[in-house]
Design a protein around this motif. Structure first.
Motif, PDB file in Angstrom:
ATOM      1  N   GLU A   1     -10.520  -0.842  -0.514  1.00  0.00           N
ATOM      2  CA  GLU A   1      -9.939  -0.524   0.798  1.00  0.00           C
ATOM      3  C   GLU A   1      -8.806   0.480   0.666  1.00  0.00           C
ATOM      4  N   TRP A   2      -7.991   0.324  -0.353  1.00  0.00           N
ATOM      5  CA  TRP A   2      -6.875   1.249  -0.569  1.00  0.00           C
ATOM      6  C   TRP A   2      -7.387   2.622  -0.971  1.00  0.00           C
TER       7      TRP A   2
ATOM      8  N   ALA B   1     -10.214   3.993  -0.049  1.00  0.00           N
ATOM      9  CA  ALA B   1     -10.716   4.610   1.188  1.00  0.00           C
ATOM     10  C   ALA B   1      -9.559   5.120   2.039  1.00  0.00           C
ATOM     11  N   GLN B   2      -8.481   4.370   2.097  1.00  0.00           N
ATOM     12  CA  GLN B   2      -7.317   4.798   2.880  1.00  0.00           C
ATOM     13  C   GLN B   2      -6.636   6.004   2.240  1.00  0.00           C
TER      14      GLN B   2
ATOM     15  N   TYR C   1       0.820  -1.204   0.000  1.00  0.00           N
ATOM     16  CA  TYR C   1       0.000   0.000   0.000  1.00  0.00           C
ATOM     17  C   TYR C   1       0.859   1.261   0.000  1.00  0.00           C
TER      18      TYR C   1
ATOM     19  N   CYS D   1      -8.148  -1.301  -5.517  1.00  0.00           N
ATOM     20  CA  CYS D   1      -8.727  -1.932  -4.330  1.00  0.00           C
ATOM     21  C   CYS D   1      -9.558  -0.894  -3.566  1.00  0.00           C
TER      22      CYS D   1
END
Length: 68
Positions: free
Chosen positions: A40-41, A43-44, A3, A38
């Motif tokens: 999740e990535w 959002a991060q 990430y 991704c």
């Protein structure tokens, strides 16, 4: 790719291109190995670097930094 590597690549590219880019443009210019980002990535990235994806270019969202 971790990430942190992904984040650094995206952040550098978007700082150099304040008008933003689509995922397809980022993927091509950075030679990213992913067909889709991704969730999740993403959002991060919104939290870590201020990623915004609001405007559209055709059907694609434009990735920009809110605090460029």
């Amino acid at each position: 790719m971790r990430y942190s590597e992904f984040k650094n690549l995206i952040e550098e590219d978007l700082r150099a291109n304040p008008a933003g880019k689509t995922w397809k443009e980022l993927k091509a210019s950075l030679s990213l190995p992913y067909s889709q980002p991704c969730a999740e990535w993403i959002a991060q990235l919104e939290l870590d670097i201020g990623l915004e994806r609001k405007e559209k270019k055709g059907n694609a969202l434009i990735w920009k930094l809110s605090r460029a």
